[in-house]
Design a protein around this motif. Structure first.
Motif, short mmCIF file in Angstrom:
data_model
loop_
_atom_site.label_atom_id
_atom_site.label_comp_id
_atom_site.label_asym_id
_atom_site.label_seq_id
_atom_site.Cartn_x
_atom_site.Cartn_y
_atom_site.Cartn_z
N ASP A 48 45.64 -9.50 -27.43
CA ASP A 48 45.02 -10.12 -28.60
C ASP A 48 45.36 -11.61 -28.66
OD1 ASP A 48 45.72 -7.17 -30.53
OD2 ASP A 48 43.93 -7.72 -29.42
N ALA A 49 46.47 -11.99 -28.09
CA ALA A 49 46.89 -13.39 -28.03
C ALA A 49 47.55 -13.61 -26.68
CB ALA A 49 47.86 -13.70 -29.16
N ALA A 50 47.73 -14.87 -26.31
CA ALA A 50 48.33 -15.17 -25.03
C ALA A 50 49.73 -14.58 -24.94
CB ALA A 50 48.38 -16.68 -24.83
N GLU A 51 50.07 -14.06 -23.76
CA GLU A 51 51.42 -13.57 -23.54
C GLU A 51 52.40 -14.72 -23.54
OE1 GLU A 51 50.52 -11.73 -19.83
OE2 GLU A 51 50.78 -9.72 -20.64
N ARG A 52 53.62 -14.43 -23.96
CA ARG A 52 54.68 -15.42 -23.94
C ARG A 52 55.61 -15.14 -22.76
NH1 ARG A 52 54.95 -12.86 -28.56
NH2 ARG A 52 57.11 -12.19 -28.23
N ARG A 55 61.57 -13.53 -23.10
CA ARG A 55 62.81 -14.00 -23.71
C ARG A 55 63.44 -12.82 -24.42
NH1 ARG A 55 63.51 -19.14 -27.87
NH2 ARG A 55 65.79 -19.03 -28.05
N ALA A 56 64.70 -12.57 -24.11
CA ALA A 56 65.39 -11.43 -24.72
C ALA A 56 65.47 -11.61 -26.23
CB ALA A 56 66.79 -11.29 -24.14
N ALA A 57 65.26 -10.52 -26.96
CA ALA A 57 65.35 -10.56 -28.42
C ALA A 57 66.81 -10.40 -28.85
CB ALA A 57 64.51 -9.44 -29.02
N ALA A 58 67.15 -11.07 -29.92
CA ALA A 58 68.52 -10.99 -30.45
C ALA A 58 68.65 -9.79 -31.37
CB ALA A 58 68.88 -12.28 -31.17
N ARG A 59 68.42 -8.60 -30.82
CA ARG A 59 68.50 -7.38 -31.62
C ARG A 59 69.47 -6.41 -30.97
NH1 ARG A 59 62.72 -7.76 -32.01
NH2 ARG A 59 62.42 -6.00 -30.63
N ARG A 60 70.09 -5.61 -31.77
CA ARG A 60 71.04 -4.62 -31.26
C ARG A 60 70.66 -3.25 -31.80
NH1 ARG A 60 71.77 -8.26 -28.57
NH2 ARG A 60 73.69 -9.43 -28.08
N SER A 61 71.04 -2.24 -31.07
CA SER A 61 70.80 -0.87 -31.52
C SER A 61 71.99 -0.02 -31.11
CB SER A 61 69.51 -0.30 -30.90
OG SER A 61 69.36 1.07 -31.22
N ARG A 98 50.90 -5.03 -24.51
CA ARG A 98 50.98 -5.93 -25.66
C ARG A 98 52.21 -5.65 -26.52
NH1 ARG A 98 45.43 -4.70 -26.19
NH2 ARG A 98 45.81 -3.47 -28.06
N GLN A 99 52.64 -4.40 -26.52
CA GLN A 99 53.79 -4.02 -27.33
C GLN A 99 55.12 -4.20 -26.60
OE1 GLN A 99 52.63 0.02 -28.11
NE2 GLN A 99 51.37 -0.52 -29.89
N GLY A 100 55.05 -4.54 -25.31
CA GLY A 100 56.27 -4.65 -24.53
C GLY A 100 56.25 -5.84 -23.58
N VAL A 101 56.77 -5.60 -22.38
CA VAL A 101 56.88 -6.64 -21.36
C VAL A 101 56.11 -6.21 -20.13
CG1 VAL A 101 58.46 -8.04 -19.98
CG2 VAL A 101 59.21 -7.17 -22.22
N ARG A 364 64.61 -2.90 -29.04
CA ARG A 364 65.36 -3.96 -28.37
C ARG A 364 64.50 -5.07 -27.76
NH1 ARG A 364 70.62 -2.97 -27.01
NH2 ARG A 364 70.62 -5.25 -26.82
N LEU A 365 63.24 -4.82 -27.49
CA LEU A 365 62.40 -5.79 -26.79
C LEU A 365 61.22 -6.21 -27.65
CD1 LEU A 365 62.21 -4.14 -23.24
CD2 LEU A 365 63.72 -6.00 -23.96
N ASP A 366 60.96 -7.51 -27.70
CA ASP A 366 59.76 -8.00 -28.37
C ASP A 366 58.54 -7.71 -27.51
OD1 ASP A 366 61.09 -8.99 -30.56
OD2 ASP A 366 61.27 -11.02 -29.76
N GLY A 367 57.40 -7.56 -28.16
CA GLY A 367 56.15 -7.31 -27.45
C GLY A 367 55.44 -8.60 -27.06
N GLY A 368 54.33 -8.44 -26.35
CA GLY A 368 53.50 -9.58 -25.98
C GLY A 368 54.13 -10.52 -24.99
N GLN A 369 54.99 -10.00 -24.12
CA GLN A 369 55.72 -10.87 -23.20
C GLN A 369 55.36 -10.55 -21.75
OE1 GLN A 369 59.69 -12.34 -24.60
NE2 GLN A 369 59.91 -10.21 -25.20
N VAL A 370 55.57 -11.54 -20.90
CA VAL A 370 55.32 -11.37 -19.47
C VAL A 370 56.50 -11.93 -18.70
CG1 VAL A 370 54.06 -13.57 -19.30
CG2 VAL A 370 53.70 -11.81 -17.56
N SER A 371 56.90 -11.21 -17.65
CA SER A 371 58.00 -11.65 -16.80
C SER A 371 57.50 -11.80 -15.37
CB SER A 371 59.15 -10.63 -16.83
OG SER A 371 60.13 -10.96 -15.85
N HIS A 372 57.89 -12.90 -14.74
CA HIS A 372 57.53 -13.15 -13.35
C HIS A 372 58.71 -12.97 -12.40
CE1 HIS A 372 53.90 -14.62 -15.15
NE2 HIS A 372 54.52 -15.62 -15.74
#
Length: 485
Positions: A48-52, A55-61, A98-101, A364-372
């Protein structure tokens, strides 16, 4: 194999190339899903929008996640619309991305089915074990030794419930079985392929079992389309009460592996079954069948099936605390869409080992991300063991690198070497560079950041680098078992 640090500028140049294309796509109002995955490749927007950039999210579980590890079978790198396919529509997997990486430079552990599964289950190169030398397993002479620790056995020892649903392809009864290698439950097929309705395997045998641990254990009779059966079973498993335990489910579809039978193709199924029962060797390979349209239908059916399992997971209330992983076991085959990569299944060219890979973990992970980042199958074994709180067996050291510090803490991955060996071919990737020797016997060097298609051989212009990567490959290869014969 020690991690090797490559130049920071080399890494940045890779990101700038992809980032520039993604930015151009955004300016044109197109999601970066296809642009980030395949520079210059045609495709449809799946975001729905450009992937970012990741970047690791500052969340803990405090909770260890459930793990839903889904494998497609012979699914090509660009067979999803989120990876650039111009004609295959995969809305459920695109939504998962879109919901993950989404990983653009992810690889399988080998170029065919069973060696990659060995690398996933053991976290080690296939050549560490005798069973992994079969490329792929085609008879009852090889398998995964029950004494070898696995992803399932180590997580089970750490308190996980474990199950494998679908294709095993790591050996036959009586010696080998998922239930002998750490999975509490098994429902599926032992061999590398089966006819989707009759469940007849490569040798004409019926190949659908439940909980089989001994030869002669009862077969499970269900003559419905196999993907439907697996989807139902997996949906039931994720909805089930596991007594407070976290769980690991390896869901191994056979789709879109040959034979080219889509849901509803009962006439084609009956013809293949007739040929199998008539004793025609190789009838299941379906060399005279299939089409791009049929393959498209199978991939889109796989997407619907994954969507059903994910819907069941959401309804169970466990979505947030479940790590969902999706990939293929190797590159695509006859009708797959791999552009711009060269090669396909069984080759160590990019098209044979680079695979679509998506990871989602809402807690733990933000969505809408891409890793190379270059990653491959043994890495995920190490990653899931660390995330699940399981300790590898020191007697069987892992060849993969845990990605947990990168995914969860934002730690930079050290440049390292990804290694592959199959009969007649060799490959090693370090940073943006790939050393490759195919069946021609010629050593080649490719700069993947600007040449994903592996057409511009840089060997003559970079002789020192070629020699260095070749020597690195040979050092690792010396530690592996030799091929028999």
């Amino acid at each position: 194999m020690q991690p090797h640090r490559w130049s920071r500028s080399s890494r940045l140049s890779r990101r700038s190339v992809v980032g520039g294309v993604a930015g151009a796509a955004t300016a044109l109002g197109v999601g970066a899903g296809s642009a980030g995955a395949s520079v210059g490749a045609p495709g449809t927007a799946a975001t729905d929008a450009a992937e970012r950039p990741f970047r690791a999210a500052a969340r803990r579980s405090a909770r260890r996640p459930n793990i839903l590890f889904i494998l497609g079978d012979d699914l090509g790198w660009a067979d999803l619309s989120s990876y650039g396919s111009p004609h295959i529509r995969t809305p459920n997997l695109d939504r998962l991305a879109r919901q993950g990486v989404r990983f653009t430079d992810a690889y399988s552990g080998s170029a065919t089915c069973s060696p990659t599964r060995f690398s996933l289950y053991t976290g080690r190169f296939p050549g560490r074990t005798e069973g992994g030398l079969a490329e792929p397993i085609a008879d009852r002479s090889a398998g995964l030794e029950p004494t070898h620790p696995t992803l399932a056995s180590l997580l089970r020892d750490a308190g996980y419930a474990t199950a494998l649903i679908g294709k095993w392809h790591c050996g036959y009864l009586p010696e080998y079985s998922p239930t002998k290698s750490g999975w509490d439950e098994f429902f599926g097929n032992f061999g590398g392929a089966l006819e989707y309705y009759s469940k007849l395997g490569l040798g004409g045998e019926y190949d659908l079992y439940e909980g089989a641990v001994r030869e002669g254990d009862a077969e499970y009779k269900d003559l419905r389309y196999y993907t439907r059966v697996l989807t139902e079973r997996a949906s039931e498993y994720v909805r089930r009460d596991h007594g407070g335990k976290p769980w690991l489910l390896n869901l191994n579809f056979t789709t879109p592996h040959w034979p080219w039978i889509a849901d509803g193709d009962k006439e084609e199924s009956a013809e293949i079954v007739r040929r199998i029962k008539a004793g025609e060797k190789g009838a299941l390979f379906h060399r005279d069948g299939g089409s791009v349209e049929k393959y498209t239908a199978m991939v889109e059916d796989l997407d619907r099936s994954v969507g059903e399992v994910l819907k069941a997971l959401k309804k169970s209330g466990q979505e947030r605390d479940t790590l969902v992983f999706f990939a293929s076991d190797n590159g695509g085959e006859r009708f797959s869409y791999n552009w711009p990569l060269s090669g396909n299944k069984a080759s160590l060219q990019e098209g044979g080992i680079r695979v679509p890979t998506i990871v989602r973990w809402p807690a733990r992970l933000d969505g809408g991300q891409v890793s190379h980042e270059p990653v491959y199958t043994p890495d995920w074994t190490a990653t899931l063991l660390e995330i699940g709180g399981a300790r590898p067996d020191r007697a069987y050291p892992l060849d993969g690198t845990s990605l947990a510090p990168y995914l969860l803490k934002g730690e930079e991955l050290a440049e390292r070497e990804l290694f592959w060996r199959v009969r007649g071919e060799r490959a090693l990737r370090r940073g943006e560079w790939k050393y490759y020797r195919g069946k021609s016997g010629r050593d080649q060097l490719f700069h993947l950041a600007v040449d994903q298609r592996e057409q511009a051989d840089r060997a003559s212009g970079e002789p020192e680098l070629l020699a260095e990567l070749k020597a690195a490959w040979e050092r690792t290869e010396k530690g592996l078992l030799p091929y028999p014969g």
